[in-house]
Design a protein around this motif. Structure first.
Motif, PDB file in Angstrom:
ATOM      1  N   ASN A 169       0.833  -1.209   0.000  1.00 16.45           N
ATOM      2  CA  ASN A 169       0.000   0.000   0.000  1.00 16.45           C
ATOM      3  C   ASN A 169       0.866   1.257   0.000  1.00 16.45           C
ATOM      4  O   ASN A 169       0.420   2.323   0.413  1.00 16.45           O
ATOM      5  CB  ASN A 169      -0.932   0.009   1.213  1.00 16.45           C
ATOM      6  CG  ASN A 169      -0.185   0.263   2.509  1.00 16.45           C
ATOM      7  OD1 ASN A 169       0.986  -0.101   2.638  1.00 16.45           O
ATOM      8  ND2 ASN A 169      -0.846   0.858   3.477  1.00 16.45           N
TER       9      ASN A 169
ATOM     10  N   PRO B 141      -6.408   4.249  -0.172  1.00 14.37           N
ATOM     11  CA  PRO B 141      -7.028   2.955   0.124  1.00 14.37           C
ATOM     12  C   PRO B 141      -8.152   2.615  -0.845  1.00 14.37           C
ATOM     13  O   PRO B 141      -8.857   3.494  -1.335  1.00 14.37           O
ATOM     14  CB  PRO B 141      -7.576   3.144   1.556  1.00 14.37           C
ATOM     15  CG  PRO B 141      -7.747   4.631   1.690  1.00 14.37           C
ATOM     16  CD  PRO B 141      -6.646   5.243   0.882  1.00 14.37           C
ATOM     17  N   LEU B 142      -8.295   1.324  -1.126  1.00 12.77           N
ATOM     18  CA  LEU B 142      -9.371   0.857  -1.989  1.00 12.77           C
ATOM     19  C   LEU B 142     -10.703   0.903  -1.244  1.00 12.77           C
ATOM     20  O   LEU B 142     -10.748   0.734  -0.026  1.00 12.77           O
ATOM     21  CB  LEU B 142      -9.107  -0.584  -2.441  1.00 12.77           C
ATOM     22  CG  LEU B 142      -7.910  -0.824  -3.343  1.00 12.77           C
ATOM     23  CD1 LEU B 142      -7.678  -2.317  -3.487  1.00 12.77           C
ATOM     24  CD2 LEU B 142      -8.128  -0.184  -4.711  1.00 12.77           C
ATOM     25  N   PRO B 143     -11.807   1.142  -1.958  1.00 11.16           N
ATOM     26  CA  PRO B 143     -13.115   0.985  -1.317  1.00 11.16           C
ATOM     27  C   PRO B 143     -13.226  -0.446  -0.783  1.00 11.16           C
ATOM     28  O   PRO B 143     -12.884  -1.401  -1.485  1.00 11.16           O
ATOM     29  CB  PRO B 143     -14.105   1.242  -2.461  1.00 11.16           C
ATOM     30  CG  PRO B 143     -13.324   1.993  -3.493  1.00 11.16           C
ATOM     31  CD  PRO B 143     -11.914   1.523  -3.372  1.00 11.16           C
ATOM     32  N   GLN B 144     -13.660  -0.575   0.444  1.00  9.58           N
ATOM     33  CA  GLN B 144     -13.588  -1.888   1.083  1.00  9.58           C
ATOM     34  C   GLN B 144     -14.929  -2.291   1.678  1.00  9.58           C
ATOM     35  O   GLN B 144     -15.670  -1.456   2.193  1.00  9.58           O
ATOM     36  CB  GLN B 144     -12.525  -1.848   2.188  1.00  9.58           C
ATOM     37  CG  GLN B 144     -12.108  -3.203   2.721  1.00  9.58           C
ATOM     38  CD  GLN B 144     -10.956  -3.075   3.703  1.00  9.58           C
ATOM     39  OE1 GLN B 144     -11.140  -2.589   4.811  1.00  9.58           O
ATOM     40  NE2 GLN B 144      -9.767  -3.503   3.294  1.00  9.58           N
ATOM     41  N   THR B 145     -15.230  -3.581   1.580  1.00 11.46           N
ATOM     42  CA  THR B 145     -16.416  -4.131   2.228  1.00 11.46           C
ATOM     43  C   THR B 145     -15.979  -5.143   3.269  1.00 11.46           C
ATOM     44  O   THR B 145     -14.942  -5.794   3.122  1.00 11.46           O
ATOM     45  CB  THR B 145     -17.338  -4.827   1.208  1.00 11.46           C
ATOM     46  OG1 THR B 145     -16.634  -5.924   0.601  1.00 11.46           O
ATOM     47  CG2 THR B 145     -17.777  -3.858   0.127  1.00 11.46           C
ATOM     48  N   GLU B 146     -16.760  -5.255   4.337  1.00 13.65           N
ATOM     49  CA  GLU B 146     -16.454  -6.221   5.386  1.00 13.65           C
ATOM     50  C   GLU B 146     -17.698  -7.030   5.730  1.00 13.65           C
ATOM     51  O   GLU B 146     -18.788  -6.470   5.870  1.00 13.65           O
ATOM     52  CB  GLU B 146     -15.940  -5.530   6.653  1.00 13.65           C
ATOM     53  CG  GLU B 146     -15.566  -6.532   7.756  1.00 13.65           C
ATOM     54  CD  GLU B 146     -15.240  -5.885   9.084  1.00 13.65           C
ATOM     55  OE1 GLU B 146     -15.541  -4.679   9.240  1.00 13.65           O
ATOM     56  OE2 GLU B 146     -14.703  -6.572   9.971  1.00 13.65           O
TER      57      GLU B 146
ATOM     58  N   GLY C  93      -8.561  -7.120  -5.228  1.00 12.23           N
ATOM     59  CA  GLY C  93      -9.394  -6.721  -6.354  1.00 12.23           C
ATOM     60  C   GLY C  93      -9.488  -7.756  -7.451  1.00 12.23           C
ATOM     61  O   GLY C  93     -10.445  -7.762  -8.239  1.00 12.23           O
TER      62      GLY C  93
ATOM     63  N   GLN D 111      -9.716  -5.915  -0.773  1.00 10.66           N
ATOM     64  CA  GLN D 111     -10.867  -5.086  -1.120  1.00 10.66           C
ATOM     65  C   GLN D 111     -12.129  -5.601  -0.440  1.00 10.66           C
ATOM     66  O   GLN D 111     -13.035  -4.833  -0.142  1.00 10.66           O
ATOM     67  CB  GLN D 111     -11.056  -5.066  -2.633  1.00 10.66           C
ATOM     68  CG  GLN D 111     -12.054  -4.015  -3.115  1.00 10.66           C
ATOM     69  CD  GLN D 111     -11.993  -3.807  -4.613  1.00 10.66           C
ATOM     70  OE1 GLN D 111     -11.164  -4.380  -5.306  1.00 10.66           O
ATOM     71  NE2 GLN D 111     -12.880  -2.973  -5.140  1.00 10.66           N
ATOM     72  N   HIS D 112     -12.174  -6.901  -0.185  1.00 17.62           N
ATOM     73  CA  HIS D 112     -13.287  -7.519   0.530  1.00 17.62           C
ATOM     74  C   HIS D 112     -12.722  -8.332   1.699  1.00 17.62           C
ATOM     75  O   HIS D 112     -11.812  -9.135   1.513  1.00 17.62           O
ATOM     76  CB  HIS D 112     -14.096  -8.426  -0.402  1.00 17.62           C
ATOM     77  CG  HIS D 112     -14.557  -7.745  -1.651  1.00 17.62           C
ATOM     78  ND1 HIS D 112     -15.575  -6.810  -1.668  1.00 17.62           N
ATOM     79  CD2 HIS D 112     -14.121  -7.836  -2.936  1.00 17.62           C
ATOM     80  CE1 HIS D 112     -15.750  -6.375  -2.898  1.00 17.62           C
ATOM     81  NE2 HIS D 112     -14.887  -6.978  -3.683  1.00 17.62           N
TER      82      HIS D 112
END
Length: 303
Positions: free
Chosen positions: A112, A140-145, A205, A226-227
């Motif tokens: 990063n 930072p990448l858009p991230q989902t959790e 990604g 990313q996830h």
């Protein structure tokens, strides 16, 4: 002047301000390096390429860069050819090339960060060089959790399943995989979890799995993913139900995963209670069947 002398040149502010710059002609002394604070690191001599060093050394260098970036709110300045006490001595062109290669590898290790500028000068009456190398964190990448609460009776194999998923290795049949999650001596001795443990698996990604096999820590997994799936390993024994309840309310899981061993004669009372809790909360529920290697067809069919 080579491309590397000015590559990615751009103006970046530093949290640590120097009275003088090593790039100024005639400068032979800088303020001593601040070991305990700041985003500035002095380097002298050869920083050997990471692929020629031990894994411990590689981790140390990457961790050092990560700390300097954190100290500088995402920016770090490496001053090459200067001793920790501030003496400007310079390094050879070959050492400089090796040092830049290593800094690039350190940034790649973090996944990063990147080098944004390299500026150097040649010392008078010498072919030795000094340089300022600036590094910055990538956006930072858009991230989902997704948070998954893993539930089940004691002995169902919850921690073993998670140990396999998060560390990318099969269990040896004697509980080796669960050792990666257990934190207390009595848990190691009994094989049963009595506390809450969080473990992480991510996907970048391109869909590549990021777990503890190819990452040093949960923080590193988050940085490269990313996830992200965060597993909440809960207690199985009924006497620790309050601890499990605190995990379900405190960590706000999105999904319940109930683990049932394939060799069980029937679904236990504790497991039924977890399923009832999921139904009462309207929580999405999935079932994972463990211990398939020791199940027989008749018993599994009855279950």
């Amino acid at each position: 002047m080579t491309t590397r002398d000015t590559m990615y040149s751009e103006d970046i502010s530093d949290s640590h301000k120097h009275v003088v710059s090593v790039l100024q002609d005639g400068v032979i002394k800088l303020p001593p390096e601040l070991d305990e604070a700041g985003n500035v690191e002095y380097k002298v001599g050869t920083l050997t390429k990471l692929d020629n060093t031990s894994s411990h050394r590689a981790i140390h260098l990457a961790t050092q860069l990560q700390w300097r970036l954190a100290e500088g709110d995402g920016h770090a300045l490496y001053i090459v050819g200067v001793h920790d006490n501030g003496d400007v001595v310079g390094i050879s062109d070959e050492e400089f090339e090796h040092t830049i290669d290593t800094l690039e590898n350190m940034a790649q290790q973090l996944d990063n960060a990147r080098i944004v500028s390299i500026k150097k000068r040649v010392l008078h009456d010498s072919e030795r060089v000094v340089a300022e190398v600036r590094l910055a964190q990538k956006a930072p990448l858009p991230q989902t959790e997704l948070r998954v609460a893993v539930l089940g009776d004691y002995g169902a194999g919850k921690s073993t399943v998670l140990g396999c998923l998060t560390h990318g290795e099969a269990d040896d049949g004697r509980g080796k995989a669960r050792l990666n999650l257990m934190r207390h001596q009595h848990e190691l001795e009994s094989g049963h979890t009595s506390s809450i443990t969080l473990s992480t698996v991510g996907f970048d990604g391109d869909g590549r799995v990021q777990n503890y096999t190819n990452n040093r820590s949960a923080e590193h997994i988050f940085q490269r993913s990313q996830h992200v799936v965060t597993f909440i390993d809960t207690c199985g024994h009924a006497k620790h139900l309050k601890t499990t309840a605190r995990a379900l309310t405190g960590y706000s899981p999105h999904v319940f995963c109930v683990v049932i061993p394939a060799d069980a004669v029937e679904v236990s009372t504790t497991t039924r209670e977890y399923i009832q809790i999921a139904a009462a909360l309207g929580m999405p529920l999935m079932v994972a069947v463990s211990k398939m290697d020791i199940a027989d067809k008749a018993g599994f069919a009855a279950l």
